[in-house]
Design a protein around this motif. Structure first.
Motif, PDB file in Angstrom:
ATOM      1  N   ASN A 146       0.826  -1.214   0.000  1.00  0.00           N
ATOM      2  CA  ASN A 146       0.000   0.000   0.000  1.00  0.00           C
ATOM      3  C   ASN A 146       0.856   1.258   0.000  1.00  0.00           C
ATOM      4  OD1 ASN A 146      -2.233  -1.648   0.131  1.00  0.00           O
ATOM      5  ND2 ASN A 146      -2.663  -1.251   2.274  1.00  0.00           N
ATOM      6  N   GLN A 149       2.272   1.891  -3.310  1.00  0.00           N
ATOM      7  CA  GLN A 149       1.260   2.450  -4.205  1.00  0.00           C
ATOM      8  C   GLN A 149       1.013   3.919  -3.890  1.00  0.00           C
ATOM      9  OE1 GLN A 149      -2.416   0.256  -4.298  1.00  0.00           O
ATOM     10  NE2 GLN A 149      -3.518   1.856  -5.397  1.00  0.00           N
ATOM     11  N   ARG A 190       3.134   6.488  -5.672  1.00  0.00           N
ATOM     12  CA  ARG A 190       2.991   6.705  -7.111  1.00  0.00           C
ATOM     13  C   ARG A 190       2.188   7.970  -7.378  1.00  0.00           C
ATOM     14  NH1 ARG A 190       1.120   0.549  -8.635  1.00  0.00           N
ATOM     15  NH2 ARG A 190       3.089  -0.486  -8.095  1.00  0.00           N
ATOM     16  N   LEU A 202      -2.410   9.109  -7.514  1.00  0.00           N
ATOM     17  CA  LEU A 202      -3.247   8.231  -6.715  1.00  0.00           C
ATOM     18  C   LEU A 202      -4.604   8.856  -6.423  1.00  0.00           C
ATOM     19  CD1 LEU A 202      -3.419   5.559  -5.137  1.00  0.00           C
ATOM     20  CD2 LEU A 202      -2.563   6.779  -3.142  1.00  0.00           C
TER      21      LEU A 202
END
Length: 204
Positions: free
Chosen positions: A87, A90, A93, A96
């Protein structure tokens, strides 16, 4: 009350209570990247997790496979930490805050589904310790296994629904960026998992 109803309730309340906080924290970490509109994707993830834990729950309860409980109790927080790590990666990035575009088949074939199923194998071994105590000396508890699994799945789906609803209120109601939500939730879940793992390793 029938045997099916009894074990259905036992499965439901085994997962839907604060004493099962390790599994609750895992579900929280698993659902953190998703919003209410992703509910199909989340149901696919939870179902993959259920398939995994149903397999090992049955095998362990029937005595086909055996693992030291202490090892399983240590591996469960590891699955949470790995989920939180994914998580946080992610969250780093760009973009989002905008929901990613997904092809329709990704709901069924996403690699995260396989990962959730793999983690479910570990959690199923944890469930089996509790179920074996309930079953006693029964050698072929097929109905009990089925109803217990159904109860766990219903409990999980209800928990996931509550998580998505809270996420919706935080993201839409308070205007919190998705990245911040993901960082806070994953950080909190990871912190709890780290404490659980430390306690298991130190015997606290």
């Amino acid at each position: 009350m029938s045997v099916f109803q009894t074990y259905l309730q036992l499965g439901f309340f085994h997962i839907f209570n604060l004493q099962a906080y390790d599994h609750l924290v895992f579900l929280l970490a698993l659902c953190a990247p998703y919003v209410l509109g992703d509910w199909r994707r989340v149901v696919a993830l939870v179902t993959s997790f259920t398939l995994g834990h149903s397999l090992t729950l049955a095998l362990a309860t029937l005595g086909v496979v055996q693992f030291p409980p202490a090892v399983i109790e240590a591996l469960i927080p590891v699955t949470i930490l790995l989920t939180c790590a994914a998580n946080l990666r992610q969250a780093g990035r760009a973009g989002l805050s905008r929901p990613p575009r997904r092809r329709p088949e990704s709901v069924l074939w996403a690699p995260t589904n396989a990962l959730a199923a793999g983690f479910g194998l570990i959690h199923g071994l944890g469930f089996s310790n509790y179920l074996r105590e309930l079953l006693g000396q029964q050698s072929r508890p097929v109905l009990e296994l089925l109803s217990f699994n159904v109860g766990v799945e219903i409990g999980q789906l209800l928990i996931v629904g509550l998580i998505l609803l809270v996420g919706f209120l935080v993201l839409r109601g308070l205007g919190t960026p998705r990245r911040d939500w993901l960082l806070v939730v994953s950080g909190a879940a990871g912190g709890i998992a780290a404490v659980l793992l430390l306690n298991q390793l130190t015997g606290a």
